[in-house]
Design a protein around this motif. Structure first.
Motif, PDB file in Angstrom:
ATOM      1  N   VAL A 156       6.264   5.084   7.677  1.00 27.80           N
ATOM      2  CA  VAL A 156       4.881   5.285   8.121  1.00 27.80           C
ATOM      3  C   VAL A 156       4.795   6.357   9.205  1.00 27.80           C
ATOM      4  O   VAL A 156       3.788   7.064   9.310  1.00 27.80           O
ATOM      5  CB  VAL A 156       4.255   3.962   8.618  1.00 27.80           C
ATOM      6  N   GLY A 157       5.848   6.471  10.016  1.00 28.19           N
ATOM      7  CA  GLY A 157       5.845   7.505  11.043  1.00 28.19           C
ATOM      8  C   GLY A 157       5.816   8.885  10.431  1.00 28.19           C
ATOM      9  O   GLY A 157       5.026   9.747  10.830  1.00 28.19           O
ATOM     10  N   LEU A 158       6.662   9.101   9.436  1.00 23.49           N
ATOM     11  CA  LEU A 158       6.713  10.398   8.765  1.00 23.49           C
ATOM     12  C   LEU A 158       5.424  10.673   8.013  1.00 23.49           C
ATOM     13  O   LEU A 158       4.898  11.797   8.064  1.00 23.49           O
ATOM     14  CB  LEU A 158       7.901  10.426   7.802  1.00 23.49           C
ATOM     15  N   PHE A 159       4.892   9.672   7.317  1.00 25.56           N
ATOM     16  CA  PHE A 159       3.653   9.890   6.567  1.00 25.56           C
ATOM     17  C   PHE A 159       2.499  10.206   7.518  1.00 25.56           C
ATOM     18  O   PHE A 159       1.655  11.057   7.214  1.00 25.56           O
ATOM     19  CB  PHE A 159       3.322   8.669   5.719  1.00 25.56           C
ATOM     20  N   GLY A 160       2.472   9.533   8.671  1.00 25.15           N
ATOM     21  CA  GLY A 160       1.446   9.837   9.664  1.00 25.15           C
ATOM     22  C   GLY A 160       1.517  11.273  10.140  1.00 25.15           C
ATOM     23  O   GLY A 160       0.481  11.893  10.428  1.00 25.15           O
ATOM     24  N   GLN A 161       2.718  11.826  10.209  1.00 31.50           N
ATOM     25  CA  GLN A 161       2.873  13.229  10.574  1.00 31.50           C
ATOM     26  C   GLN A 161       2.487  14.151   9.426  1.00 31.50           C
ATOM     27  O   GLN A 161       1.797  15.159   9.635  1.00 31.50           O
ATOM     28  CB  GLN A 161       4.316  13.510  10.984  1.00 31.50           C
ATOM     29  N   ARG A 162       2.941  13.801   8.221  1.00 27.74           N
ATOM     30  CA  ARG A 162       2.684  14.675   7.078  1.00 27.74           C
ATOM     31  C   ARG A 162       1.194  14.846   6.784  1.00 27.74           C
ATOM     32  O   ARG A 162       0.773  15.860   6.223  1.00 27.74           O
ATOM     33  CB  ARG A 162       3.398  14.140   5.830  1.00 27.74           C
ATOM     34  N   LEU A 163       0.393  13.872   7.138  1.00 24.05           N
ATOM     35  CA  LEU A 163      -1.046  13.991   6.911  1.00 24.05           C
ATOM     36  C   LEU A 163      -1.626  15.234   7.579  1.00 24.05           C
ATOM     37  O   LEU A 163      -2.602  15.807   7.088  1.00 24.05           O
ATOM     38  CB  LEU A 163      -1.770  12.750   7.442  1.00 24.05           C
ATOM     39  N   THR A 164      -1.004  15.663   8.684  1.00 20.31           N
ATOM     40  CA  THR A 164      -1.576  16.784   9.436  1.00 20.31           C
ATOM     41  C   THR A 164      -0.582  17.912   9.694  1.00 20.31           C
ATOM     42  O   THR A 164      -0.844  18.801  10.493  1.00 20.31           O
ATOM     43  CB  THR A 164      -2.144  16.290  10.780  1.00 20.31           C
ATOM     44  N   ASP A 165       0.580  17.897   9.027  1.00 21.71           N
ATOM     45  CA  ASP A 165       1.548  18.972   9.203  1.00 21.71           C
ATOM     46  C   ASP A 165       1.068  20.257   8.522  1.00 21.71           C
ATOM     47  O   ASP A 165       0.602  20.230   7.372  1.00 21.71           O
ATOM     48  CB  ASP A 165       2.899  18.570   8.609  1.00 21.71           C
TER      49      ASP A 165
END
Length: 218
Positions: A156-165
Motif C-alpha cells: 500500500v505504501g508503494l501504491f500510494g506513491q505510484r498514484l502521484t509519481d
C-alpha cells in the motif's frame, strides 16, 4: 476524512525548506534520469509523525552521503478534506476505496514504472476479484494484485506513491478535482508503520509557515 485545523505535520529536507510552501520549491533529491522529477505535479508530502520524518531523513542522508537534514514542522490552518486509505492493508482495498468514490485509475494513463506497464493491466484482476464467488479463489486473486511483478499485494505504501509519481500525479489530481473540487489530497499508511500516516496534499493553501525547523546531524 476531515483532518482538523491546527494539526501538526512534519517532513525532512536535505536542502533548506522554504518559509512558505509554494510550487516553486522543487526538491532536487527526487530527479531521475530518463523520467525527470518524481513530483511533476508539484504536490506536498508530509507525515503526522516526527519519528517517521526523522527515520526518512536519516535514510536519505545515508543514501546521499549527507551529514545532516532539516526537519521542518508546520500546521494546518483549516480543516483538510482527504481521501482516506489509512485502514487499507492491500492494494485491492485502496482500489475499492477509489471505486466507491467513482474514481478510476485502472487505465493506461497511469504507469507502474516497471518497463511500459500501466495500471490498465490490473483492471481484469480487480474486476475478477469483485465477481469471484469462491472465497479462496478471491483471496488468491487479491494476492496477485501487485504494482510490480516482484512486489506484494500489501504494497500500500508503494501504491500510494505510484498514484502521484511523475505524470501520474498530474492526472490523478485532475481526476479528483473534477469530481471533488473541495478535496485537498489523500492519506495512507506506508510500510504499515504504526507510528503515523503519510499525507499528499494538492496545494499549500491550508498550510502555515514553518512553525520551527531543526537541523539534525547524523
Amino acid at each position: 476524512m476531515i483532518i482538523n485545523k491546527n494539526t501538526d505535520l512534519f517532513r525532512y529536507d536535505l536542502q533548506v525548506p522554504p518559509k512558505n510552501w509554494g510550487s516553486e520549491f522543487f526538491n532536487e533529491e527526487y530527479f531521475f534520469e530518463g523520467l525527470g522529477h518524481k513530483n511533476k505535479a508539484k504536490l506536498y508530502f508530509f507525515t503526522d509523525s516526527p519519528a517517521i520524518a526523522n527515520s526518512l531523513g536519516q535514510t536519505a542522508c545515508c543514501e546521499k552521503e549527507c551529514e545532516y537534514y532539516y526537519l521542518p514542522t508546520l500546521r494546518t490552518t483549516e480543516p483538510l478534506r482527504l481521501i482516506d486509505f489509512s485502514r487499507c492493508i492491500s492494494i485491492f482495498q485502496m482500489l475499492c476505496t477509489l471505486q466507491d468514490l467513482n474514481i478510476d485509475v485502472l487505465t493506461d494513463q497511469f504507469r507502474t514504472f516497471e518497463n511500459e506497464n500501466t495500471f490498465l493491466q490490473l483492471r481484469t484482476i480487480f474486476e475478477n476479484i469483485s465477481q469471484e464467488p469462491d472465497t479462496q479463489k478471491k483471496i488468491s486473486l487479491i494476492y496477485s494484485l501487485k504494482v510490480h511483478s516482484q512486489g506484494q499485494y500489501s504494497d500500500v505504501g508503494l501504491f500510494g506513491q505510484r498514484l502521484t509519481d511523475f505524470e501520474n500525479g498530474i492526472k490523478f489530481r485532475q481526476i479528483i478535482k473534477e469530481i471533488y473540487p473541495d478535496a485537498d489530497g489523500y492519506i495512507w499508511r506506508e510500510f504499515n508503520d504504526p507510528r503515523g500516516l503519510s499525507y499528499c496534499l494538492f496545494d499549500s493553501e491550508k498550510l502555515s509557515e514553518k512553525l520551527s525547523i531543526s537541523l539534525i546531524y547524523i
